[in-house]
Motif scaffolding. Sequence first.
Motif, PDB file in Angstrom:
ATOM      1  N   GLN A  54      -4.666  24.822 -15.620  1.00 62.42           N
ATOM      2  CA  GLN A  54      -3.412  25.560 -15.467  1.00 62.42           C
ATOM      3  C   GLN A  54      -3.048  25.683 -13.982  1.00 62.42           C
ATOM      4  OE1 GLN A  54      -4.467  29.139 -17.612  1.00 62.42           O
ATOM      5  NE2 GLN A  54      -3.105  28.587 -19.286  1.00 62.42           N
ATOM      6  N   ASN A  55      -4.023  25.972 -13.164  1.00 66.52           N
ATOM      7  CA  ASN A  55      -3.767  26.055 -11.721  1.00 66.52           C
ATOM      8  C   ASN A  55      -3.334  24.713 -11.152  1.00 66.52           C
ATOM      9  OD1 ASN A  55      -4.361  28.786 -11.527  1.00 66.52           O
ATOM     10  ND2 ASN A  55      -6.515  28.433 -11.071  1.00 66.52           N
ATOM     11  N   MET A  56      -3.997  23.652 -11.562  1.00 66.23           N
ATOM     12  CA  MET A  56      -3.654  22.315 -11.080  1.00 66.23           C
ATOM     13  C   MET A  56      -2.232  21.925 -11.487  1.00 66.23           C
ATOM     14  SD  MET A  56      -7.268  20.388 -11.875  1.00 66.23           S
ATOM     15  CE  MET A  56      -6.606  18.746 -11.721  1.00 66.23           C
ATOM     16  N   ALA A  57      -1.804  22.376 -12.661  1.00 66.78           N
ATOM     17  CA  ALA A  57      -0.477  22.039 -13.172  1.00 66.78           C
ATOM     18  C   ALA A  57       0.579  23.061 -12.767  1.00 66.78           C
ATOM     19  CB  ALA A  57      -0.527  21.927 -14.692  1.00 66.78           C
TER      20      ALA A  57
ATOM     21  N   ILE B 288       2.208  30.044 -26.315  1.00 62.52           N
ATOM     22  CA  ILE B 288       2.021  28.619 -26.527  1.00 62.52           C
ATOM     23  C   ILE B 288       3.383  27.954 -26.511  1.00 62.52           C
ATOM     24  CG2 ILE B 288       1.342  26.867 -28.207  1.00 62.52           C
ATOM     25  CD1 ILE B 288      -0.953  28.578 -28.997  1.00 62.52           C
ATOM     26  N   LYS B 289       3.578  27.129 -25.521  1.00 65.82           N
ATOM     27  CA  LYS B 289       4.810  26.370 -25.385  1.00 65.82           C
ATOM     28  C   LYS B 289       4.470  25.088 -24.657  1.00 65.82           C
ATOM     29  CE  LYS B 289       6.080  28.612 -21.109  1.00 65.82           C
ATOM     30  NZ  LYS B 289       7.111  29.191 -20.306  1.00 65.82           N
ATOM     31  N   SER B 290       5.355  24.146 -24.716  1.00 65.70           N
ATOM     32  CA  SER B 290       5.132  22.885 -24.042  1.00 65.70           C
ATOM     33  C   SER B 290       5.419  23.044 -22.563  1.00 65.70           C
ATOM     34  CB  SER B 290       6.041  21.818 -24.636  1.00 65.70           C
ATOM     35  OG  SER B 290       5.838  20.602 -23.978  1.00 65.70           O
ATOM     36  N   PRO B 291       4.479  22.651 -21.699  1.00 67.35           N
ATOM     37  CA  PRO B 291       4.743  22.751 -20.267  1.00 67.35           C
ATOM     38  C   PRO B 291       5.835  21.767 -19.858  1.00 67.35           C
ATOM     39  CG  PRO B 291       2.664  21.632 -20.651  1.00 67.35           C
ATOM     40  CD  PRO B 291       3.171  22.105 -21.989  1.00 67.35           C
ATOM     41  N   VAL B 292       6.574  22.136 -18.852  1.00 68.81           N
ATOM     42  CA  VAL B 292       7.634  21.290 -18.328  1.00 68.81           C
ATOM     43  C   VAL B 292       7.205  20.815 -16.953  1.00 68.81           C
ATOM     44  CG1 VAL B 292      10.043  21.218 -17.600  1.00 68.81           C
ATOM     45  CG2 VAL B 292       9.390  22.565 -19.599  1.00 68.81           C
TER      46      VAL B 292
ATOM     47  N   SER C 123       0.625   8.790   1.573  1.00 67.11           N
ATOM     48  CA  SER C 123      -0.805   8.819   1.865  1.00 67.11           C
ATOM     49  C   SER C 123      -1.599   9.066   0.592  1.00 67.11           C
ATOM     50  CB  SER C 123      -1.115   9.904   2.891  1.00 67.11           C
ATOM     51  OG  SER C 123      -0.931  11.183   2.310  1.00 67.11           O
ATOM     52  N   ASN C 124      -2.897   8.811   0.643  1.00 63.96           N
ATOM     53  CA  ASN C 124      -3.771   9.053  -0.493  1.00 63.96           C
ATOM     54  C   ASN C 124      -3.804  10.520  -0.882  1.00 63.96           C
ATOM     55  OD1 ASN C 124      -4.485   6.449  -0.979  1.00 63.96           O
ATOM     56  ND2 ASN C 124      -6.407   6.533   0.166  1.00 63.96           N
ATOM     57  N   VAL C 125      -3.671  11.419   0.068  1.00 65.01           N
ATOM     58  CA  VAL C 125      -3.700  12.842  -0.226  1.00 65.01           C
ATOM     59  C   VAL C 125      -2.558  13.208  -1.164  1.00 65.01           C
ATOM     60  CG1 VAL C 125      -3.500  15.153   0.770  1.00 65.01           C
ATOM     61  CG2 VAL C 125      -4.867  13.425   1.926  1.00 65.01           C
ATOM     62  N   ASN C 126      -1.362  12.731  -0.868  1.00 71.53           N
ATOM     63  CA  ASN C 126      -0.220  13.022  -1.732  1.00 71.53           C
ATOM     64  C   ASN C 126      -0.373  12.357  -3.093  1.00 71.53           C
ATOM     65  OD1 ASN C 126       1.095  14.709   0.022  1.00 71.53           O
ATOM     66  ND2 ASN C 126       2.321  13.075   0.939  1.00 71.53           N
ATOM     67  N   ASP C 127      -0.872  11.132  -3.100  1.00 73.94           N
ATOM     68  CA  ASP C 127      -1.094  10.443  -4.370  1.00 73.94           C
ATOM     69  C   ASP C 127      -2.096  11.197  -5.225  1.00 73.94           C
ATOM     70  OD1 ASP C 127       0.653   8.492  -3.606  1.00 73.94           O
ATOM     71  OD2 ASP C 127      -0.891   7.016  -3.073  1.00 73.94           O
ATOM     72  N   GLU C 128      -3.158  11.692  -4.615  1.00 78.82           N
ATOM     73  CA  GLU C 128      -4.168  12.445  -5.361  1.00 78.82           C
ATOM     74  C   GLU C 128      -3.602  13.745  -5.904  1.00 78.82           C
ATOM     75  OE1 GLU C 128      -7.644  12.863  -2.917  1.00 78.82           O
ATOM     76  OE2 GLU C 128      -7.896  10.699  -2.740  1.00 78.82           O
ATOM     77  N   LYS C 129      -2.745  14.411  -5.133  1.00 78.75           N
ATOM     78  CA  LYS C 129      -2.119  15.654  -5.597  1.00 78.75           C
ATOM     79  C   LYS C 129      -1.240  15.387  -6.806  1.00 78.75           C
ATOM     80  CE  LYS C 129      -1.973  18.089  -1.175  1.00 78.75           C
ATOM     81  NZ  LYS C 129      -1.100  18.614  -0.123  1.00 78.75           N
ATOM     82  N   VAL C 130      -0.442  14.355  -6.731  1.00 81.51           N
ATOM     83  CA  VAL C 130       0.443  14.016  -7.843  1.00 81.51           C
ATOM     84  C   VAL C 130      -0.380  13.612  -9.054  1.00 81.51           C
ATOM     85  CG1 VAL C 130       2.214  12.405  -8.652  1.00 81.51           C
ATOM     86  CG2 VAL C 130       2.388  13.396  -6.374  1.00 81.51           C
ATOM     87  N   SER C 131      -1.417  12.817  -8.835  1.00 82.87           N
ATOM     88  CA  SER C 131      -2.276  12.388  -9.947  1.00 82.87           C
ATOM     89  C   SER C 131      -2.949  13.575 -10.614  1.00 82.87           C
ATOM     90  CB  SER C 131      -3.345  11.405  -9.453  1.00 82.87           C
ATOM     91  OG  SER C 131      -2.748  10.216  -9.029  1.00 82.87           O
ATOM     92  N   SER C 132      -3.452  14.517  -9.830  1.00 78.08           N
ATOM     93  CA  SER C 132      -4.083  15.709 -10.388  1.00 78.08           C
ATOM     94  C   SER C 132      -3.089  16.538 -11.181  1.00 78.08           C
ATOM     95  CB  SER C 132      -4.693  16.570  -9.277  1.00 78.08           C
ATOM     96  OG  SER C 132      -5.753  15.899  -8.665  1.00 78.08           O
ATOM     97  N   TYR C 133      -1.902  16.664 -10.641  1.00 79.65           N
ATOM     98  CA  TYR C 133      -0.846  17.434 -11.297  1.00 79.65           C
ATOM     99  C   TYR C 133      -0.471  16.815 -12.642  1.00 79.65           C
ATOM    100  CZ  TYR C 133       3.793  19.567 -11.895  1.00 79.65           C
ATOM    101  OH  TYR C 133       4.886  20.237 -12.384  1.00 79.65           O
TER     102      TYR C 133
ATOM    103  N   TYR D 283      -2.243  14.610 -14.409  1.00 76.13           N
ATOM    104  CA  TYR D 283      -3.418  14.655 -15.281  1.00 76.13           C
ATOM    105  C   TYR D 283      -3.536  16.027 -15.955  1.00 76.13           C
ATOM    106  CZ  TYR D 283      -8.264  15.204 -16.705  1.00 76.13           C
ATOM    107  OH  TYR D 283      -9.395  15.494 -17.424  1.00 76.13           O
ATOM    108  N   ALA D 284      -3.427  17.086 -15.172  1.00 74.06           N
ATOM    109  CA  ALA D 284      -3.549  18.441 -15.723  1.00 74.06           C
ATOM    110  C   ALA D 284      -2.464  18.704 -16.752  1.00 74.06           C
ATOM    111  CB  ALA D 284      -3.489  19.474 -14.592  1.00 74.06           C
ATOM    112  N   ASN D 285      -1.243  18.297 -16.475  1.00 74.86           N
ATOM    113  CA  ASN D 285      -0.149  18.485 -17.430  1.00 74.86           C
ATOM    114  C   ASN D 285      -0.397  17.712 -18.718  1.00 74.86           C
ATOM    115  OD1 ASN D 285       2.339  20.147 -16.701  1.00 74.86           O
ATOM    116  ND2 ASN D 285       1.777  19.179 -14.764  1.00 74.86           N
ATOM    117  N   ASN D 286      -0.914  16.498 -18.610  1.00 79.04           N
ATOM    118  CA  ASN D 286      -1.211  15.703 -19.806  1.00 79.04           C
ATOM    119  C   ASN D 286      -2.293  16.354 -20.653  1.00 79.04           C
ATOM    120  OD1 ASN D 286       0.721  13.753 -19.265  1.00 79.04           O
ATOM    121  ND2 ASN D 286      -0.709  12.432 -18.167  1.00 79.04           N
ATOM    122  N   VAL D 287      -3.345  16.839 -20.017  1.00 80.14           N
ATOM    123  CA  VAL D 287      -4.420  17.499 -20.768  1.00 80.14           C
ATOM    124  C   VAL D 287      -3.896  18.779 -21.418  1.00 80.14           C
ATOM    125  CG1 VAL D 287      -6.673  18.631 -20.611  1.00 80.14           C
ATOM    126  CG2 VAL D 287      -6.265  16.500 -19.373  1.00 80.14           C
TER     127      VAL D 287
END
Length: 137
Positions: A28-31, A38-42, A53-63, A65-69
């Motif tokens: 939840q924090n990552m997203a 219970i509702k669908s996250p937006v 940079s890789n830092v921004n890519d990793e942030k977006v990927s984590s975000y 990923y968390a939303n998908n899970v």
Amino acid sequence: MALLPAIDEQKTIENVRQFFDHDFPRLQNMAHISYVSIKSPVISGMPTGSTYSNVNDEKVSSYVYANNVLDSVLEACRSMTFPHRDFMELRYFKGLTWMQVQDRKGYSDSRGYQIIREAFLQFADAFADTEDFRIFK
């Protein structure tokens, strides 16, 4: 001969409890989501800019990923039966303690405990496509 393999219920319940007590709040924090019900996250406010940079890519990927899970968690919870879904919603999406959930729903301690265990097992089966918390005997 059983059609489905036997599940070690206690270990499976422990795995699901671990997920909801530790991983779920972190996701939840990552997203950047705090559930009230219970509702669908937006997905909104996706980072944009000219930096690649890789830092921004990793942030977006984590975000993402968390939303998908979290979407998968919501879908798994939607498939649960009454009162199991209500128990999970009150506890993990509305932040009540298990005792508050039992009091609100009017169940005895022993029946409330049984419903919680059944809810964790239902969730484990429904969430198996995303992450398999089930432990087979």
